[in-house]
Motif scaffolding. Structure first.
Motif, short mmCIF file in Angstrom:
data_model
loop_
_atom_site.label_atom_id
_atom_site.label_comp_id
_atom_site.label_asym_id
_atom_site.label_seq_id
_atom_site.Cartn_x
_atom_site.Cartn_y
_atom_site.Cartn_z
N LYS A 20 0.82 -1.22 0.00
CA LYS A 20 0.00 0.00 0.00
C LYS A 20 0.85 1.27 0.00
N ASP A 21 2.11 1.14 0.46
CA ASP A 21 3.01 2.29 0.48
C ASP A 21 3.98 2.28 -0.69
N GLY A 22 3.72 1.43 -1.69
CA GLY A 22 4.54 1.40 -2.89
C GLY A 22 5.84 0.63 -2.75
N ARG A 23 5.93 -0.23 -1.74
CA ARG A 23 7.14 -1.03 -1.55
C ARG A 23 6.82 -2.51 -1.74
N ASP A 24 6.31 -2.84 -2.91
CA ASP A 24 6.01 -4.23 -3.22
C ASP A 24 7.25 -4.88 -3.82
N CYS A 25 7.33 -6.19 -3.70
CA CYS A 25 8.50 -6.93 -4.19
C CYS A 25 8.34 -7.27 -5.67
N SER A 26 9.38 -7.00 -6.46
CA SER A 26 9.40 -7.38 -7.87
C SER A 26 10.48 -8.42 -8.09
N TYR A 27 10.26 -9.30 -9.08
CA TYR A 27 11.21 -10.38 -9.36
C TYR A 27 11.81 -10.21 -10.75
N TYR A 28 13.02 -10.75 -10.92
CA TYR A 28 13.76 -10.53 -12.15
C TYR A 28 14.44 -11.80 -12.64
N LYS A 29 14.69 -11.80 -13.93
CA LYS A 29 15.53 -12.81 -14.57
C LYS A 29 16.68 -12.08 -15.22
N ASP A 30 17.91 -12.56 -15.00
CA ASP A 30 19.05 -11.86 -15.59
C ASP A 30 19.50 -12.53 -16.88
N HIS A 31 19.98 -11.70 -17.81
CA HIS A 31 20.48 -12.16 -19.11
C HIS A 31 21.89 -11.60 -19.30
N PRO A 32 22.74 -12.32 -20.01
CA PRO A 32 24.10 -11.81 -20.29
C PRO A 32 24.04 -10.49 -21.04
N ASP B 44 31.47 -8.12 -18.58
CA ASP B 44 31.33 -9.14 -17.55
C ASP B 44 30.75 -8.56 -16.26
N SER B 45 30.78 -7.26 -16.14
CA SER B 45 30.29 -6.61 -14.92
C SER B 45 28.87 -6.10 -15.07
N TYR B 46 28.24 -6.38 -16.21
CA TYR B 46 26.89 -5.90 -16.46
C TYR B 46 25.99 -7.05 -16.92
N GLY B 47 24.69 -6.81 -16.85
CA GLY B 47 23.73 -7.77 -17.36
C GLY B 47 22.42 -7.07 -17.62
N TRP B 48 21.51 -7.76 -18.30
CA TRP B 48 20.17 -7.23 -18.53
C TRP B 48 19.21 -7.90 -17.55
N LEU B 49 18.37 -7.10 -16.91
CA LEU B 49 17.37 -7.64 -15.99
C LEU B 49 15.98 -7.50 -16.60
N GLU B 50 15.27 -8.60 -16.59
CA GLU B 50 13.90 -8.63 -17.11
C GLU B 50 12.95 -8.87 -15.94
N GLU B 51 12.02 -7.95 -15.73
CA GLU B 51 11.05 -8.13 -14.64
C GLU B 51 10.07 -9.22 -15.03
N ILE B 52 9.82 -10.14 -14.10
CA ILE B 52 8.98 -11.30 -14.37
C ILE B 52 7.92 -11.45 -13.28
N GLU B 53 6.97 -12.35 -13.52
CA GLU B 53 6.00 -12.69 -12.49
C GLU B 53 6.70 -13.47 -11.37
N MET B 54 6.05 -13.54 -10.23
CA MET B 54 6.64 -14.25 -9.11
C MET B 54 6.95 -15.70 -9.48
N PRO B 55 8.22 -16.12 -9.41
CA PRO B 55 8.56 -17.51 -9.76
C PRO B 55 7.95 -18.50 -8.77
N GLU B 56 7.72 -19.71 -9.26
CA GLU B 56 7.15 -20.74 -8.40
C GLU B 56 8.05 -21.04 -7.21
N ASN B 57 9.36 -20.99 -7.43
CA ASN B 57 10.27 -21.33 -6.34
C ASN B 57 10.48 -20.18 -5.36
N SER B 58 9.69 -19.11 -5.50
CA SER B 58 9.79 -18.00 -4.54
C SER B 58 8.82 -18.16 -3.38
N GLN B 59 7.95 -19.15 -3.44
CA GLN B 59 6.99 -19.37 -2.37
C GLN B 59 7.72 -19.76 -1.08
#
Length: 296
Positions: A237-249, A265-280
């Motif tokens: 409610k205060d705008g601090r919800d958790c977001s999940y990501y997948k990283d790409h080279p 090697d020190s950078y990557g691309w992050l893609e925001e994704i839905e909550m992964p199943e293994n995050s439960q």
């Protein structure tokens, strides 16, 4: 006389009926009293057995010191601890042991040979939480994973109390546009801050709202326990919800200027994704030493 006899007979019938009910009722009351007495004795015995099985945890001076310092440091949602406050909290956390939260490396769960079959689920328990900060434990079985996730507007102190764990963390290079909006690109450039194995005991790690590895992932190599101090805690409610990501080279295919091979090697691309199943995670009750709140 016949009339009187009739009245007496009816009266006698009613009286005998009343007596009969009275005697039966008294018998039932006596029976119920005996049952209640037995139940009370049984309940007292169960309570005594439970008290013996779960001893009262003594207060932990280190945990209480951490709690008192958090009350002093975290004054509201916009609080970012000053360097001296960061040093103070890190010093306390660096000196904390598993026993300070009621745990021990001797427990069967934390033996290196203890492997959970199937999909190992992470457990968490909250020691304390208020609007300004929270103290919580994450108990991660071997091979268990907390996937890449962020901590919007938060400062987080993480102390690995037990086990060996791989930690990978990023900071977004472009957290916001100049106008304050979030970039619309599906992939966002991020700088790699950590990608290595940590083994307890080790120094406390600190991440800030936009730096220090705000987006991180934990992978337990052996059973692990992490103590987190989070200020302020998650709040949708205060705008601090958790977001999940997948990283790409890293590649230059997103329209960004190409980096050198060494820098890439020190950078990557992050893609925001839905909550992964293994995050439960499974929430469990905290049974360790308690903190004492001020009485003012």
């Amino acid at each position: 006389m016949e009339a009187e006899a009739g009245v007496m007979e009816r009266s006698g019938g009613r009286d005998s009926s009343r007596v009969g009910v009275g005697v039966g009722h008294n018998n039932r009351i006596g029976y119920v009293k005996k049952v209640i007495s037995k139940k009370r004795k049984l309940m007292r015995r169960i309570i005594k057995q439970a008290a013996a099985a779960v001893p009262i945890m003594p207060m932990s001076p280190q945990l209480q010191q951490l709690f008192d310092s958090c009350l002093d440091v975290f004054k509201g949602p916009a609080t970012i601890p000053a360097p001296n406050d960061v040093h103070k909290l890190c010093t306390i956390l660096d000196n904390m042991e598993p026993e300070d939260v009621g745990l021990s490396s001797e427990l069967p769960f934390f033996k290196p040979t203890n492997m959970v079959k199937g999909n190992p689920r992470v457990k968490y328990t909250t020691i304390y939480q208020c609007d300004n900060f929270s103290l919580c434990l994450f108990i991660i079985p071997a091979t268990g994973v907390i996937p890449l996730h962020n901590h919007p507007g938060m400062t987080v102190f993480s102390k690995l109390l037990l086990g060996t764990m791989h930690i990978k963390s990023y900071d977004l290079v472009d957290p916001i546009n100049l106008d304050g909006s979030v970039p619309c690109s599906q992939l966002r450039l991020a700088k790699l801050k950590a990608d290595r194995v940590f083994e307890a005991p080790c120094d406390t790690s600190v991440l800030y709202p936009t730096t220090g590895g705000n987006i991180h992932a934990f992978t337990a190599i052996t059973p692990c326990v992490v103590l987190d101090v989070i200020g302020p805690p998650y709040s949708k409610k205060d705008g601090r919800d958790c977001s999940y990501y997948k990283d790409h080279p890293y590649t230059a295919s997103n329209g960004e200027a190409a980096l050198t091979t060494e820098d890439s090697d020190s950078y990557g691309w992050l893609e925001e994704i839905e909550m992964p199943e293994n995050s439960q995670m499974d929430g469990i009750e905290y049974l360790g030493p308690q903190v004492i709140e001020p009485t003012c």
